[in-house]
Structures are given as structure tokens and as C-alpha cells.
Design a protein around this motif. Structure first.
Motif, PDB file in Angstrom:
ATOM      1  N   GLU A   1      25.209   9.195   5.022  1.00  0.00           N
ATOM      2  CA  GLU A   1      24.097   9.146   4.077  1.00  0.00           C
ATOM      3  C   GLU A   1      23.694   7.753   3.624  1.00  0.00           C
ATOM      4  O   GLU A   1      22.541   7.520   3.282  1.00  0.00           O
ATOM      5  CB  GLU A   1      24.455   9.964   2.831  1.00  0.00           C
ATOM      6  CG  GLU A   1      24.711  11.421   3.149  1.00  0.00           C
ATOM      7  CD  GLU A   1      25.229  12.209   1.967  1.00  0.00           C
ATOM      8  OE1 GLU A   1      25.844  11.613   1.053  1.00  0.00           O
ATOM      9  OE2 GLU A   1      25.005  13.430   1.950  1.00  0.00           O
ATOM     10  N   ARG A   2      24.635   6.818   3.593  1.00  0.00           N
ATOM     11  CA  ARG A   2      24.341   5.520   2.982  1.00  0.00           C
ATOM     12  C   ARG A   2      25.237   4.451   3.589  1.00  0.00           C
ATOM     13  O   ARG A   2      26.415   4.693   3.836  1.00  0.00           O
ATOM     14  CB  ARG A   2      24.607   5.633   1.483  1.00  0.00           C
ATOM     15  CG  ARG A   2      24.364   4.401   0.676  1.00  0.00           C
ATOM     16  CD  ARG A   2      24.646   4.698  -0.793  1.00  0.00           C
ATOM     17  NE  ARG A   2      24.417   3.544  -1.629  1.00  0.00           N
ATOM     18  CZ  ARG A   2      24.732   3.496  -2.909  1.00  0.00           C
ATOM     19  NH1 ARG A   2      25.270   4.539  -3.503  1.00  0.00           N
ATOM     20  NH2 ARG A   2      24.509   2.409  -3.624  1.00  0.00           N
ATOM     21  N   SER A   3      24.675   3.267   3.791  1.00  0.00           N
ATOM     22  CA  SER A   3      25.446   2.144   4.299  1.00  0.00           C
ATOM     23  C   SER A   3      25.313   0.972   3.339  1.00  0.00           C
ATOM     24  O   SER A   3      24.224   0.697   2.824  1.00  0.00           O
ATOM     25  CB  SER A   3      24.943   1.748   5.693  1.00  0.00           C
ATOM     26  OG  SER A   3      25.764   0.738   6.230  1.00  0.00           O
ATOM     27  N   ILE A   4      26.430   0.288   3.101  1.00  0.00           N
ATOM     28  CA  ILE A   4      26.443  -0.879   2.218  1.00  0.00           C
ATOM     29  C   ILE A   4      27.166  -2.008   2.938  1.00  0.00           C
ATOM     30  O   ILE A   4      28.302  -1.847   3.384  1.00  0.00           O
ATOM     31  CB  ILE A   4      27.163  -0.561   0.891  1.00  0.00           C
ATOM     32  CG1 ILE A   4      26.450   0.579   0.161  1.00  0.00           C
ATOM     33  CG2 ILE A   4      27.249  -1.810   0.007  1.00  0.00           C
ATOM     34  CD1 ILE A   4      27.212   1.121  -1.033  1.00  0.00           C
ATOM     35  N   LEU A   5      26.481  -3.148   3.049  1.00  0.00           N
ATOM     36  CA  LEU A   5      27.044  -4.346   3.661  1.00  0.00           C
ATOM     37  C   LEU A   5      26.896  -5.484   2.663  1.00  0.00           C
ATOM     38  O   LEU A   5      25.806  -5.680   2.106  1.00  0.00           O
ATOM     39  CB  LEU A   5      26.288  -4.719   4.941  1.00  0.00           C
ATOM     40  CG  LEU A   5      26.002  -3.609   5.945  1.00  0.00           C
ATOM     41  CD1 LEU A   5      24.973  -4.056   6.961  1.00  0.00           C
ATOM     42  CD2 LEU A   5      27.283  -3.213   6.636  1.00  0.00           C
ATOM     43  N   GLY A   6      27.949  -6.233   2.447  1.00  0.00           N
ATOM     44  CA  GLY A   6      27.810  -7.329   1.498  1.00  0.00           C
ATOM     45  C   GLY A   6      29.041  -8.182   1.396  1.00  0.00           C
ATOM     46  O   GLY A   6      30.068  -7.920   2.025  1.00  0.00           O
ATOM     47  N   LEU A   7      28.912  -9.227   0.573  1.00  0.00           N
ATOM     48  CA  LEU A   7      30.037 -10.105   0.291  1.00  0.00           C
ATOM     49  C   LEU A   7      30.854  -9.498  -0.841  1.00  0.00           C
ATOM     50  O   LEU A   7      30.299  -9.093  -1.864  1.00  0.00           O
ATOM     51  CB  LEU A   7      29.538 -11.497  -0.094  1.00  0.00           C
ATOM     52  CG  LEU A   7      28.773 -12.247   0.992  1.00  0.00           C
ATOM     53  CD1 LEU A   7      28.251 -13.575   0.460  1.00  0.00           C
ATOM     54  CD2 LEU A   7      29.664 -12.477   2.210  1.00  0.00           C
ATOM     55  N   ARG A   8      32.146  -9.473  -0.659  1.00  0.00           N
ATOM     56  CA  ARG A   8      33.005  -8.811  -1.647  1.00  0.00           C
ATOM     57  C   ARG A   8      32.883  -9.444  -3.034  1.00  0.00           C
ATOM     58  O   ARG A   8      32.879  -8.735  -4.037  1.00  0.00           O
ATOM     59  CB  ARG A   8      34.457  -8.818  -1.183  1.00  0.00           C
ATOM     60  CG  ARG A   8      34.656  -7.813  -0.062  1.00  0.00           C
ATOM     61  CD  ARG A   8      36.098  -7.617   0.243  1.00  0.00           C
ATOM     62  NE  ARG A   8      36.515  -8.678   1.162  1.00  0.00           N
ATOM     63  CZ  ARG A   8      37.753  -8.863   1.559  1.00  0.00           C
ATOM     64  NH1 ARG A   8      38.716  -8.106   1.126  1.00  0.00           N
ATOM     65  NH2 ARG A   8      38.052  -9.815   2.397  1.00  0.00           N
TER      66      ARG A   8
ATOM     67  N   LEU B   1      24.197  -2.665  -6.672  1.00  0.00           N
ATOM     68  CA  LEU B   1      25.064  -3.640  -6.025  1.00  0.00           C
ATOM     69  C   LEU B   1      24.240  -4.761  -5.409  1.00  0.00           C
ATOM     70  O   LEU B   1      23.160  -4.518  -4.867  1.00  0.00           O
ATOM     71  CB  LEU B   1      25.899  -2.959  -4.942  1.00  0.00           C
ATOM     72  CG  LEU B   1      26.779  -1.793  -5.392  1.00  0.00           C
ATOM     73  CD1 LEU B   1      27.406  -1.119  -4.178  1.00  0.00           C
ATOM     74  CD2 LEU B   1      27.851  -2.273  -6.349  1.00  0.00           C
ATOM     75  N   ILE B   2      24.769  -5.971  -5.475  1.00  0.00           N
ATOM     76  CA  ILE B   2      24.127  -7.100  -4.795  1.00  0.00           C
ATOM     77  C   ILE B   2      24.625  -7.066  -3.355  1.00  0.00           C
ATOM     78  O   ILE B   2      25.651  -7.659  -3.010  1.00  0.00           O
ATOM     79  CB  ILE B   2      24.468  -8.429  -5.490  1.00  0.00           C
ATOM     80  CG1 ILE B   2      24.016  -8.390  -6.948  1.00  0.00           C
ATOM     81  CG2 ILE B   2      23.807  -9.590  -4.753  1.00  0.00           C
ATOM     82  CD1 ILE B   2      24.482  -9.572  -7.767  1.00  0.00           C
ATOM     83  N   ALA B   3      23.923  -6.301  -2.538  1.00  0.00           N
ATOM     84  CA  ALA B   3      24.339  -6.077  -1.154  1.00  0.00           C
ATOM     85  C   ALA B   3      23.170  -5.496  -0.370  1.00  0.00           C
ATOM     86  O   ALA B   3      22.149  -5.122  -0.948  1.00  0.00           O
ATOM     87  CB  ALA B   3      25.508  -5.095  -1.134  1.00  0.00           C
ATOM     88  N   ILE B   4      23.334  -5.428   0.920  1.00  0.00           N
ATOM     89  CA  ILE B   4      22.382  -4.695   1.754  1.00  0.00           C
ATOM     90  C   ILE B   4      22.794  -3.238   1.631  1.00  0.00           C
ATOM     91  O   ILE B   4      23.865  -2.842   2.087  1.00  0.00           O
ATOM     92  CB  ILE B   4      22.424  -5.177   3.211  1.00  0.00           C
ATOM     93  CG1 ILE B   4      22.064  -6.665   3.289  1.00  0.00           C
ATOM     94  CG2 ILE B   4      21.491  -4.348   4.083  1.00  0.00           C
ATOM     95  CD1 ILE B   4      22.328  -7.292   4.643  1.00  0.00           C
ATOM     96  N   ASP B   5      21.973  -2.457   0.982  1.00  0.00           N
ATOM     97  CA  ASP B   5      22.311  -1.081   0.619  1.00  0.00           C
ATOM     98  C   ASP B   5      21.141  -0.195   1.041  1.00  0.00           C
ATOM     99  O   ASP B   5      20.046  -0.324   0.500  1.00  0.00           O
ATOM    100  CB  ASP B   5      22.540  -1.023  -0.904  1.00  0.00           C
ATOM    101  CG  ASP B   5      23.003   0.334  -1.398  1.00  0.00           C
ATOM    102  OD1 ASP B   5      22.972   1.316  -0.631  1.00  0.00           O
ATOM    103  OD2 ASP B   5      23.388   0.405  -2.583  1.00  0.00           O
TER     104      ASP B   5
END
Length: 194
Positions: free
Chosen positions: A125-132, A153-157
Motif C-alpha cells: 500500500e505505501r512505500s517510504i524512502l528516506g534518511l534515517r 515524515l521528511i521522506a519520499i512517501d
């Protein structure tokens, strides 16, 4: 259980499958099959008390997971599959290491629906990519709480809306701290809890 100790010994030092030779893979698959024959939980999908929790990946044949390590300057860290049976949710979280300060996270959230005593259908349903550090990632549990609370979230969401982003997983072995699963793409997963 003798089969469990043999499996854990076979996968030790194989970095979740990244360092497994063809001979290692055959020995591991044989140990997995022997342990599956002794599954102490005949209806694992219904054993929510055992199934629920944060599982850490010990070994897989999944090219999708192991392929993360193939990107230049990136190394695959710990990989988790966190199951929340009450909401029929699963969160796959891969910690990624790169240059100092650029440690990342690749996560996919999905829902699951039991279709037999050992199989669940999974819809991504959802993907989140980002810096920890930008996400404020500390632990899988903390991260999931942020997602479930609706925190921005500060991420690619982004949502996953493609109908082909579905699959199934058979839970072929389950006890209080070890789970084995086989996915629709032929992948095998060995995970531990605790």
C-alpha cells in the motif's frame, strides 16, 4: 530442537544470504525443509500471539531484498518484517548504510488477509524512502508508531496503487522466536523475534 540449531548454524555468517555460495544455499534450503516438516504450529496464521511482533531477517533468497546491497555506495543493514495482527498490517523495513550521515531506510507497508491456515494474501500500500536522521528513525517499533499516527515524515512517501503489487506468503514454520515463510516469487525467508 535439533533441526533449528542446524538451520541457525547453516545460515550463520552468510549475511542474510549475501555471502551464501550455491553449496551453502542448497544446504540451507535442505535444513529449512527439514525444519518445516517439524512445524510446531500447524495453523500459524491463527496463532496471532506468536505471529505478532517485530521479526529480524536472518536469511532470504529474495532478489528484491538482497539487491539493495548492489547499489553503489550502499550496504544493506538490518531488515525487519513487523507484523501487527490486530490491524492486519505488515511493515517491511530495510536499514541502509552509505556515506556517514546518509544512513537510509527503505520501507513498504502492506495489509494482509488470511486465506488458509498458513497463507496470507498481501497487498502493498505505501512505500517510504528516506534518511534515517531526517525521519527520526530509532527502532522499527518507533517508526511504525509514527506511520500509524499519521505523522508527516521528511521522506519520499508515496502510495502504491498498482494492482500488480500483490502477493502471498506461506508461513511454513512458526515458534516463539523463529519464523520461516515462502513467498509467491519463490523466495524463502527465515526470521527471528526477540
Amino acid at each position: 530442537m535439533l533441526g533449528k540449531a542446524e538451520l541457525l548454524e547453516a545460515i550463520a555468517g552468510r549475511n542474510r544470504g549475501l555471502l551464501a555460495s550455491n553449496a551453502d544455499k542448497q544446504a540451507i534450503l535442505s535444513a529449512i525443509a527439514q525444519l518445516e516438516d517439524r512445524n510446531p504450529t500447524p495453523q500459524p496464521v491463527e496463532a496471532s500471539d506468536l505471529l505478532d511482533g517485530d521479526w529480524r531477517l536472518l536469511y532470504t533468497t529474495s532478489r528484491g531484498i538482497l539487491g539493495i546491497d548492489q547499489f553503489p555506495l550502499l550496504k544493506l543493514g538490518e531488515v525487519y518484517q513487523c507484523i501487527r495482527t490486530a490491524g492486519s498490517k505488515v511493515y517491511n523495513i530495510a536499514e541502509v548504510y552509505g556515506l556517514p550521515g546518509l544512513e537510509g531506510l527503505v520501507s513498504v507497508a502492506a495489509s494482509f488477509k488470511p486465506v488458509s491456515e498458513r497463507r496470507v494474501n498481501v497487498t502493498f500500500e505505501r512505500s517510504i524512502l528516506g534518511l534515517r536522521r531526517l525521519i527520526g528513525y530509532q527502532t522499527p517499533r518507533d517508526f511504525i508508531e509514527k506511520i500509524e499516527s499519521g505523522q508527516k515524515l521528511i521522506a519520499i512517501d508515496f502510495p502504491i496503487n498498482r494492482p500488480d503489487q500483490k502477493g502471498w506468503l506461506d508461513i511454513t514454520y512458526l515458534d516463539r522466536d523463529l519464523r520461516i515463510g515462502r513467498g509467491n516469487e519463490g523466495s524463502v525467508f527465515v526470521l527471528t523475534k526477540g
